[in-house]
Design an enzyme around this catalytic site. Sequence first.
Site, PDB file in Angstrom:
ATOM      1  N   GLU A 151      -8.548  -8.382   6.290  1.00  0.00           N
ATOM      2  CA  GLU A 151      -7.746  -7.608   5.349  1.00  0.00           C
ATOM      3  C   GLU A 151      -6.418  -8.317   5.042  1.00  0.00           C
ATOM      4  OE1 GLU A 151      -8.394  -5.269   3.459  1.00  0.00           O
ATOM      5  OE2 GLU A 151      -6.480  -4.391   2.895  1.00  0.00           O
TER       6      GLU A 151
ATOM      7  N   GLU B 208      -5.079 -11.683  -3.003  1.00  0.00           N
ATOM      8  CA  GLU B 208      -5.054 -10.923  -4.248  1.00  0.00           C
ATOM      9  C   GLU B 208      -3.648 -10.706  -4.786  1.00  0.00           C
ATOM     10  OE1 GLU B 208      -6.555  -6.859  -4.095  1.00  0.00           O
ATOM     11  OE2 GLU B 208      -6.008  -6.691  -1.997  1.00  0.00           O
TER      12      GLU B 208
ATOM     13  N   ARG C  74       0.108  12.588  -9.084  1.00  0.00           N
ATOM     14  CA  ARG C  74      -0.220  12.883  -7.684  1.00  0.00           C
ATOM     15  C   ARG C  74      -1.712  13.187  -7.513  1.00  0.00           C
ATOM     16  NH1 ARG C  74       4.194  14.286  -4.655  1.00  0.00           N
ATOM     17  NH2 ARG C  74       3.070  15.798  -3.399  1.00  0.00           N
TER      18      ARG C  74
ATOM     19  N   CYS D 126      -1.407  17.847  -4.045  1.00  0.00           N
ATOM     20  CA  CYS D 126      -0.928  18.922  -4.924  1.00  0.00           C
ATOM     21  C   CYS D 126       0.496  18.696  -5.380  1.00  0.00           C
ATOM     22  CB  CYS D 126      -0.965  20.248  -4.182  1.00  0.00           C
ATOM     23  SG  CYS D 126      -2.492  20.575  -3.356  1.00  0.00           S
TER      24      CYS D 126
ATOM     25  N   TRP E  93      -5.078  19.837  -5.516  1.00  0.00           N
ATOM     26  CA  TRP E  93      -6.040  18.811  -5.117  1.00  0.00           C
ATOM     27  C   TRP E  93      -6.870  19.455  -4.026  1.00  0.00           C
ATOM     28  CZ3 TRP E  93      -6.523  14.380  -1.496  1.00  0.00           C
ATOM     29  CH2 TRP E  93      -7.180  13.303  -2.075  1.00  0.00           C
TER      30      TRP E  93
ATOM     31  N   ASN F 137       1.264  23.481  -1.133  1.00  0.00           N
ATOM     32  CA  ASN F 137       0.780  22.116  -0.973  1.00  0.00           C
ATOM     33  C   ASN F 137       0.647  21.896   0.526  1.00  0.00           C
ATOM     34  OD1 ASN F 137       0.545  19.358  -0.751  1.00  0.00           O
ATOM     35  ND2 ASN F 137       2.557  18.890  -1.598  1.00  0.00           N
ATOM     36  N   GLY F 138      -0.535  21.463   0.996  1.00  0.00           N
ATOM     37  CA  GLY F 138      -0.701  21.241   2.434  1.00  0.00           C
ATOM     38  C   GLY F 138      -1.888  22.017   2.961  1.00  0.00           C
TER      39      GLY F 138
ATOM     40  N   LYS G  86      -5.371  -9.465   1.279  1.00  0.00           N
ATOM     41  CA  LYS G  86      -4.136  -9.014   0.638  1.00  0.00           C
ATOM     42  C   LYS G  86      -3.315 -10.211   0.151  1.00  0.00           C
ATOM     43  CE  LYS G  86      -4.365  -4.661   0.519  1.00  0.00           C
ATOM     44  NZ  LYS G  86      -5.777  -4.837   0.245  1.00  0.00           N
TER      45      LYS G  86
ATOM     46  N   HIS H 148     -16.288 -23.525  15.542  1.00  0.00           N
ATOM     47  CA  HIS H 148     -17.570 -23.860  14.912  1.00  0.00           C
ATOM     48  C   HIS H 148     -17.382 -24.475  13.527  1.00  0.00           C
ATOM     49  CE1 HIS H 148     -19.634 -22.047  18.243  1.00  0.00           C
ATOM     50  NE2 HIS H 148     -18.868 -20.970  18.118  1.00  0.00           N
TER      51      HIS H 148
ATOM     52  N   LYS I 283      -8.257  -1.420 -10.611  1.00  0.00           N
ATOM     53  CA  LYS I 283      -8.191  -0.462  -9.502  1.00  0.00           C
ATOM     54  C   LYS I 283      -9.579   0.075  -9.176  1.00  0.00           C
ATOM     55  CE  LYS I 283      -6.201   1.992  -6.410  1.00  0.00           C
ATOM     56  NZ  LYS I 283      -6.002   1.208  -5.166  1.00  0.00           N
TER      57      LYS I 283
HETATM   58  C1  F6R Z   1      -8.358  -4.634  -2.253  1.00  0.00           C
HETATM   59  C2  F6R Z   1      -9.047  -3.568  -2.948  1.00  0.00           C
HETATM   60  C3  F6R Z   1     -10.498  -3.709  -3.182  1.00  0.00           C
HETATM   61  C4  F6R Z   1     -11.211  -2.356  -3.015  1.00  0.00           C
HETATM   62  C5  F6R Z   1     -12.664  -2.480  -3.449  1.00  0.00           C
HETATM   63  C6  F6R Z   1     -13.456  -1.225  -3.200  1.00  0.00           C
HETATM   64  O1  F6R Z   1      -7.000  -4.359  -2.114  1.00  0.00           O
HETATM   65  O2  F6R Z   1      -8.455  -2.607  -3.336  1.00  0.00           O
HETATM   66  O3  F6R Z   1     -11.072  -4.675  -2.367  1.00  0.00           O
HETATM   67  O4  F6R Z   1     -11.125  -1.970  -1.675  1.00  0.00           O
HETATM   68  O5  F6R Z   1     -12.718  -2.793  -4.822  1.00  0.00           O
HETATM   69  O6  F6R Z   1     -12.899  -0.150  -3.885  1.00  0.00           O
HETATM   70  P1  F6R Z   1     -13.247   1.334  -3.497  1.00  0.00           P
HETATM   71  O7  F6R Z   1     -12.729   1.578  -2.137  1.00  0.00           O
HETATM   72  O8  F6R Z   1     -12.565   2.155  -4.541  1.00  0.00           O
HETATM   73  O9  F6R Z   1     -14.746   1.462  -3.544  1.00  0.00           O
END
Ligand code: F6R
Length: 608
Positions: free
Chosen positions: A481, A488, A27, A2, A75, A99-100, A485, A504, A603
């Site tokens: 992970e 990418e 936000r 929010c 939100w 908010n909260g 990171k 292996h 994204k």
């Molecule tokens: C990596 C990343 C992607 C998402 C993937 C799934 O940093 O952001 O690997 O995790 O595309 O996305 P969501 O979670 O939105 O389904």
Amino acid sequence: MCGIIGYTGHRPAVPVVVEGLKRLEYRGYDSAGIGFVQNQDLHVVRAAGKLVNLEEKLASLDVFLATSAVGHTRWATHGAPTESNAHPHRAGSLCLVHNGIFENYEEYRRLLQSRGHVFSSETETEVLTALVADERKPGLPLLDAFARALRKAHGAYAVALMDQSEPDAIYAARRSAPLLLGIGAGENYVASDIPAFLPYTRNVVFLEDGEIIRITPSSWQIFSLEDLRPLPKSTHHINWDMQSAQKGGFRHFMLKEIFEQPRAIADCMAGRLNAAHTAVVIPELESSPLPPRLRIIACGTSFHAGLWAMPLLEEWARIPTCVEIASEFRYRNPLLMPGETALVISQSGETADTLAALRIARECRCPTLALCNVVGSSITRETDAVIYTQAGPEISVASTKALCSQMLVLLLLALYWGQRRGSLPSGFLPEALQALAALPAQLEAALPALQTEARALAQKYASVAGMFFLGRGQSYPLALEGALKVKELSYIHAEGYAAGEMKHGPIALIEPEFPSFILVPHDSLFTKSRSNLEEVQARGGPVIALTNPPKSDLNLAVPQTWIIPDAWGPLKGFFFLPALQLFSYEAATRLGKDVDQPRNLAKSVTVE
Ligand code: F6R
């Protein structure tokens, strides 16, 4: 999450507040509203959906005389994103935005109902508004009544309050949710973030937890919520432009989001522990039976969250669990057992493969459950139940705080189902909840040092052609992970591997130019991971051992260790994760890469 803005001054307040809300749109929100006093009447205008809906409503009203107003973008947490649940909420001559989460609202809802108060929304905010009105006694200043009500409220909040009989004054307070004061000439502001008032003033006072404030056009006073003693505060001058202001002073959204993880953890827990903090409550699942089996389906970073949680769901809740990549699951003929619950995890709620997998699970007549960050997204609309991760909007393409919140919610789920099944050992739950309560503050304290070390390591290793990230048990998905990171963000080839699998095949890659980041927390697999580390070292591979502070029997003989603060059981992962995120961030910025928008990535992956 929010957004709040309150304005009191010499300008028409409604347009100022609506513009401020637009600058808080980043936000994330699903309804909006505004409260103002005009011609001695308190007006509240609210609308579901985007701000344009609120603007349309305001356009048909004459709103230009009001010079004070409070506004809100909501939100949804308690109650659907409808107009009646939107803020401000009213009680008598008061209106309040929040908010909260007001955690113990139910007891006050019942109390106030017994005193004749009729509620018109599903929100805890309306209860808080009514509680302030209830505390208001003849002769008692509103500041005191407001403080009395807030002292009764458990949970996190930033709130702003207006009273029809005092139209120039705005009251506000915070605990564990952001709130700032903006000081102008003949006008003052309170807001959740600086961009809300940045076009009008750059003079800011940062409010702290447990502070309450009263502003008028010509004055501002800050008091301690505890005893209303006035507090001296210093003013800061902000030099940022609008974009940097939205980044909260951080160089990139990714860094901001990494540093928001303590907040994300606290937000995830809010409303999911009972008032006495002795049990986990997941209201979304109260009426569903315990799943006999779980099939977790997700992509990318969200898939790693599922892998990380699998041992907890099996060990604590005794639920057989398997974890699958959505793009694989959707193109075979999956065999799902009767009653098996498909648990899909997605930050965006729009990932095409995850959505398709969800639809297949529905066709198989499986109960479905989604863990999602974006309210109202496609996945949330198609599942039987949704648990929101409440991490707030994630703007950087690379997912960071969303994973942290997914891990936290999954951990709470494992505790919740374990508690319902009675499979948790005695004394286990209090220990877990105590450790969880301390986690946000511990992580917040740890992050700066983790960044310093990440920067030093990036300086040393950002120029290599490839690297390994190795781990066992719950450190294995974290290693995956870490590698994801690095790939990418910095475009360095990085391989995440289960440390026990090295022999292996992959160990053939080890040579002096090929470093391995090996996760060796002080867990039950410590000696096994240490052996894998020694195998790499014996073949001349540089090792960076991420481990907890050494103890007499838990020691590593390696030239390069990265000491990560220790924590209870699986909570260790919440410190290893940001270490890896920060390393990838520092390596990428060192290489001059576009951290927030890496090449070839989006994204929200809405195509298969
Ligand atoms: C990596 C990343 C992607 C998402 C993937 C799934 O940093 O952001 O690997 O995790 O595309 O996305 P969501 O979670 O939105 O389904």
